[in-house]
Design an enzyme around this catalytic site. Structure first.
Site, short mmCIF file in Angstrom:
data_model
loop_
_atom_site.label_atom_id
_atom_site.label_comp_id
_atom_site.label_asym_id
_atom_site.label_seq_id
_atom_site.Cartn_x
_atom_site.Cartn_y
_atom_site.Cartn_z
N TYR A 143 42.23 -12.94 34.43
CA TYR A 143 41.40 -13.60 35.57
C TYR A 143 40.55 -12.35 35.92
O TYR A 143 40.93 -11.30 36.23
CB TYR A 143 42.24 -13.87 36.87
CG TYR A 143 41.31 -14.22 38.06
CD1 TYR A 143 40.72 -15.56 38.15
CD2 TYR A 143 41.56 -13.57 39.17
CE1 TYR A 143 39.88 -15.85 39.08
CE2 TYR A 143 40.58 -13.91 40.15
CZ TYR A 143 39.96 -15.21 40.03
OH TYR A 143 39.18 -15.60 41.38
N ASP A 237 38.63 -4.57 32.94
CA ASP A 237 38.97 -5.16 34.27
C ASP A 237 40.02 -4.60 34.88
O ASP A 237 41.28 -4.97 34.59
CB ASP A 237 38.80 -6.57 34.32
CG ASP A 237 38.81 -7.22 35.87
OD1 ASP A 237 39.08 -6.38 36.73
OD2 ASP A 237 38.82 -8.32 35.96
N LYS A 265 40.15 -4.06 44.92
CA LYS A 265 41.57 -3.97 45.49
C LYS A 265 41.82 -2.48 45.92
O LYS A 265 41.44 -2.04 47.21
CB LYS A 265 42.76 -4.36 44.42
CG LYS A 265 42.31 -5.94 44.38
CD LYS A 265 43.27 -6.67 43.49
CE LYS A 265 43.06 -8.31 43.66
NZ LYS A 265 42.86 -8.92 42.38
C1 LIG Z 1 41.66 -9.99 42.07
C2 LIG Z 1 40.96 -9.64 40.53
C3 LIG Z 1 39.46 -9.94 40.36
C4 LIG Z 1 38.68 -10.67 41.59
O1 LIG Z 1 38.50 -9.80 42.38
P1 LIG Z 1 38.19 -10.59 44.06
O2 LIG Z 1 37.99 -9.39 45.00
O3 LIG Z 1 39.37 -11.51 44.60
O4 LIG Z 1 36.79 -11.20 43.65
C5 LIG Z 1 39.12 -9.84 39.18
N1 LIG Z 1 39.77 -9.24 38.19
C6 LIG Z 1 41.15 -9.14 38.37
C7 LIG Z 1 41.70 -8.43 37.35
C8 LIG Z 1 41.84 -9.05 39.50
O5 LIG Z 1 43.06 -9.17 39.78
#
Ligand SMILES: *Cc1c(COP(=O)(O)O)cnc(C)c1O
Length: 426
Positions: A143, A237, A265
Site C-alpha cells: 500500500y 516506501d 508516520k
Molecule cells: C500508511 C502508509 C502510506 C500512506 O500514508 P498516509 O499518511 O496514510 O497517506 C503509504 N505507504 C505505506 C507503506 C504506508 O504504510
C-alpha cells in the site's frame, strides 16, 4: 459498556461517510462498534465509555514512544505558542531533514509533505521526471496511499497493467501501473520484458499492509539489478518501516540501496507528515531547483517538524530502543504462537524491529494471495475477544502490530494469558 461509542458512532455516521475519516477505522472486517477514543495514556487508549486498552496500533505506527510522551508534548506546546504555520521556511525543517539524511547513506536531501500518500505520489512524479519514462511497477498487497495511479488491482487474464481498484479512478490513470506479485522474481522480470518505458519500481521492502511480509533478499536484489539495467529508479516506501523496523528503517535491515525513499508516520510522531528523499542529483530535478513540480501550503509545518525532531533525536540517542522493542515484539508473538500451538491452532508469526505480525494459517505467507488464504473468521473472533479484555489490536489480518517503548513485559504477558484463554475457545 460501549454505550457512548455506539451513540457517537451513530451520530458520526449522520455527518461523516461511514462515521470515519479513514475506512479501516470502521472495524468492518472484524465487526462490532469501533471504540471512540477520548485519550491516550502511555501504552493505553481510553475510550469515551472509560474502557482502557493496551494499544498495539499506536495510531497505525507513528507513536513509537506511546501516547503523550512528555518530551514530544513539550516541544509541540512550545512550538504552538509561536504560531501554527507560516508558509515560509523555518529552521526546524532543516534540522529534521538533517536528522533523516544522517541515517541513510545514499540520500542527501529531503522534501517534506503532509502525508504518506503525498510522499509516494510525489516520489513517483520525481522518478518519472528524472527518467523521462511513464510506467511504474507496484506489487500486490503493498500500500502506498490512495492516489489514483496506485489504486490498482490485477486486471483480467494475463494483463500486467493494473485495473482501477476503486470507482472514480479512470483506467487511463492506471494504465501505466504494472502490477506484480510480491516476492515473485519471474513475474518482475516479465514486467521489464513487457515494457521498455519503466520509470520506477515502488515497493515496501518490509511489507506491512498485508500483515507483515518481508521481501526476500533475492527479490530486492533483483529489483535493484533490473532497475539499474533498464535505467529505472528504485523507490523504497518506508512510510511505515522508516524508524520503525530499525534506526535506519527497512533499508538498514535489507542491505539494499534505493534511489528514492519515502517517509511518514514515525517522522511526524503523530502529527501529519510525509517526506521523500534521494541523492542530490535526483532531488535537483525538483522545483524550484528543477522543473518537476511539487508544493504544499502546510508542508514542513513547524509543529509537525518539532514533534518529529524530538522523536528522532530521542531514538538516535537511545539506539538500543530497537533491540528492546524487537525483544518485546518477539516475546509477544512467541507467546501467542505457544498458546496457539497448545490449542492446535495454526499461527504464523514474525517481527521486524517494533513491527510484528501474526496470521491464522498453516504456512507463512509470502505474498498477498497467500495472506488471503488465512482464516479471517478466526481472526475476527480473536480480535473481538481481545478487545473485550482490553487489548487493542489492528482490526484486520492485513495490518501489522506496533510495539511502543512504554509497553512492559508484564503487560505483554497479561496479553498472552488472555490470548491463551481465547484460543481455547477458537
Ligand atoms: C500508511 C502508509 C502510506 C500512506 O500514508 P498516509 O499518511 O496514510 O497517506 C503509504 N505507504 C505505506 C507503506 C504506508 O504504510
Amino acid at each position: 459498556m460501549y454505550d457512548k461509542s455506539l451513540k457517537a458512532y451513530e451520530e458520526a455516521q449522520s455527518v461523516i461517510p461511514g462515521g470515519v475519516d479513514s475506512p479501516v477505522r470502521a472495524f468492518k472486517s472484524v465487526g462490532g462498534v469501533p471504540p471512540f477514543i477520548d485519550r491516550g495514556e502511555g501504552s493505553y487508549l481510553v475510550d469515551i465509555d472509560g474502557n482502557r486498552y493496551l494499544d498495539f496500533v499506536q495510531s497505525w505506527g507513528p507513536l513509537i514512544f506511546g501516547h503523550c510522551d512528555k518530551d514530544i508534548e513539550e516541544a509541540v506546546l512550545n512550538t504552538v505558542k509561536k504560531g501554527l504555520s507560516f508558509g515560509a521556511p523555518t529552521e526546524l525543517e532543516t534540522k529534521l531533514a538533517a536528522e533523516i539524511v544522517e541515517m541513510y547513506e545514499n540520500i542527501d536531501k529531503v522534501r517534506f509533505v503532509s502525508s504518506g500518500t503525498e510522499a509516494t505520489m510525489s516520489a513517483i512524479r520525481l522518478a518519472r521526471g528524472v527518467t523521462g519514462k511513464n510506467d511504474i511497477i507496484k506489487f500486490e498487497g503493498c500500500y502506498h496511499g490512495h492516489s489514483d495511479s496506485l489504486l490498482v488491482q490485477a486486471g483480467s487474464g494475463l494483463a500486467t497493467f493494473g485495473a482501477p481498484s476503486s470507482p472514480g479512478v479512470p483506467a487511463d490513470l492506471t494504465k501505466h501501473t504494472l502490477l506484480c506479485e510480491y516476492n515473485n522474481i519471474e513475474n518482475l522480470k516479465k514486467c521489464f520484458k513487457d515494457s521498455n518505458d519503466i520509470a520506477c519500481i515502488i515497493i515496501e521492502p518490509i511489507a506491512g499492509n498485508m500483515g507483515l511480509v518481508p521481501a526476500t533478499k533475492e527479490f530486492l536484489q533483483t529489483c535493484r539489478e533490473l532497475c539499474d539495467a533498464h535505467g529505472a529508479l528504485l523507490i523504497f516506501d518506508e512510510v511505515m518501516s522508516g524508524f520503525r523496523a530499525s534506526l535506519t528503517g527497512a533499508h538498514g535491515l535489507v542491505e539494499q540501496n534505493a534511489d528514492i525513499i519515502t517517509f511518514g508516520k514515525v517522522i511526524g510522531a503523530g502529527m501529519p507528515v510525509g517526506a521523500f528523499a534521494a541523492s542530490k542529483a535526483i532531488m535537483s530535478h525538483l522545483s524550484p531547483e528543477g522543473t518537476v513540480y511539487q508544493a504544499g501550503t502546510l508542508s514542513g509545518n513547524p509543529v509537525a517538524m518539532a514533534a518529529g525532531l524530538v522523536s528522532l533525536r530521542k531514538l538516535k540517542s537511545n539506539p538500543s530502543v530497537y533491540t528492546e522493542l524487537e525483544a518485546k515484539s518477539q516475546r509477544l508473538v512467541n507467546g501467542l504462537k505457544e498458546a496457539a500451538t497448545k490449542h492446535n491452532i495454526p499461527l504464523q508469526v514474525g517481527t521486524r524491529g517494533s513491527m510484528f505480525g501474526f496470521f491464522f494459517c498453516e504456512k507463512m505467507p509470502n505474498n498477498f494471495k497467500e495472506v488471503g488464504e488465512c482464516d479471517f473468521e478466526r481472526f475476527a473472533t480473536f480480535h473481538q475477544e481481545m478487545l473485550k479484555r482490553g487489548f487493542y489490536f489492528a482490526c484486520s489480518q492485513y495490518e501489522v502490530g506496533f510495539m511502543c517503548t512504554t509497553i512492559t513485559n508484564d503487560e505483554i504477558d497479561a496479553c498472552i494469558t488472555a490470548a491463551d484463554e481465547i484460543m481455547e475457545t477458537l
